[in-house]
Write an enzyme that holds these catalytic residues in place. Sequence first.
Site, PDB file in Angstrom:
ATOM      1  N   GLU A  58       1.191  -0.594  -0.095  1.00 50.68           N
ATOM      2  CA  GLU A  58      -0.039  -0.100  -0.222  1.00 50.68           C
ATOM      3  C   GLU A  58       1.196   0.933  -0.292  1.00 50.68           C
ATOM      4  O   GLU A  58       0.668   2.444  -0.798  1.00 50.68           O
ATOM      5  CB  GLU A  58      -0.667   0.109   0.905  1.00 50.68           C
ATOM      6  CG  GLU A  58      -1.732  -0.743   1.305  1.00 50.68           C
ATOM      7  CD  GLU A  58      -3.014  -0.525  -0.607  1.00 50.68           C
ATOM      8  OE1 GLU A  58      -3.091   0.536  -0.583  1.00 50.68           O
ATOM      9  OE2 GLU A  58      -3.558  -1.839  -0.737  1.00 50.68           O
ATOM     10  N   CYS A 228     -17.095   2.826 -20.003  1.00 45.89           N
ATOM     11  CA  CYS A 228     -18.392   2.364 -18.800  1.00 45.89           C
ATOM     12  C   CYS A 228     -19.741   1.286 -18.903  1.00 45.89           C
ATOM     13  O   CYS A 228     -20.147   0.727 -18.676  1.00 45.89           O
ATOM     14  CB  CYS A 228     -19.402   3.986 -18.861  1.00 45.89           C
ATOM     15  SG  CYS A 228     -18.582   5.424 -18.397  1.00 45.89           S
TER      16      CYS A 228
END
Length: 410
Positions: A58, A228
């Site tokens: 991370e 999309c």
Amino acid sequence: MDLFSADTVRPPFIAREQSPEWNALPFAERVIAWQRSHGRAGLPWQLTRDPYRVWLSEIMLQQTQVTTVLGYYERFLQRFPTVAALAAAPSEDVLALWSGLGYYARARNLHRCAQAVVDEHGGEFPRSAEGLAELPGIGRSTAAAIAAFCFGERVAILDGNVKRVLTRALAYESDIASSASEKALWAVATDLLPDAPAGEPLHAAMATYTQGLMDLGATVCTIRRPACDACPAHATCQGRASGAPERFPVKTRKLKRGKRASVLLWLQHKERVWLVRRADSGVWAQLWSLPEFDTAVALERAVAPWPGTLEWMAPFKHVLTHFDWMLQPLKLQWHGAVSDALQREIDRLVAVNAGAVDEPGEADVHGDVEEPDDEASVAPTVGEGRWFARADLDGVGIPSPIRKLLDAAL
DNA sequence: ATCCTGAATA
DNA sequence: TATTCAGGAT
């Protein structure tokens, strides 16, 4: 093999073809279903719940793309297999393994964090986002990611990718830089968290959902030309409905960069180059680099009594967040012996850099004309310099453009 | 406001 | 080739 594009290994996900019932699912469940079928899987840090490994990934992934991190992650873990090993290491070694990744404060905080985990937490990472967020270099979002992945905590992340997904889903019009927006988006992110599915532990849902949001932003809801049709939030996305999803997130403040110019001294003797360790703060803090001067005049004055000839090398530009940096290397090369007196002069240059020697003294020694504004003419270092052969460069932290320069010509 | 680099775009 | 842009923590 391309691990990062889900579509290379799995059939494309077409939202249009999903059943109406599926589209009616809550946001989190749609993201989870998409992640299970189309998210990125098999990345080294996804194969574990070890907080040390997840934390490391991370931190490396902050401001850095997956492909870049892959080249560093395993090498880092080989050298520092445990948080205790990392805590015990010299910070020099940590920076060396971070060399080229950028944002070196991350490496310094990483090291401090490992020491805090060992010294203050008995060698175990805190098991809550709240506890994690108190450690150096772990902010709210990173803490939440670690807690969700490792402990299944029901807590929201909000990184750049997630902000993009959420602001598009809502067609969120306010500038996301404002603190009000920040607050609102955290609230939205928290609202959207999954509930424990029936007959399934929340842990799995949280890990999959968190990874799903990240992957959605990285692979589908991309900055430009979002896909999309492949998005699980397709049916309810307000940004898509608006016809211009790429308009979000809204950022009104345009960044303006200043300019800076510096001159670098490439001091070469036989096969070795002289590098100095940069100051504890500022650009490239604590990394090894060529001695830096504000002007060629300042550099020439410093080396005037030394043997060899100055050669102007190709200048180059380095772009940082807050300024464009023009760098002009000047190479001073000679092949005779380095007398003790000359080496003392070279050491002294570093000491002057560190502010340990009075400027008037320097003018006296070099018999130079007094110049005003001399104090700012040399960038500060921590007062350490060394000769480096080519093979020595691997063992220390060096900024990318400097390493590139040295690689090309040393 | 300050940190760095690589990818994307022009 | 040159320029612009994104990206968390402090």
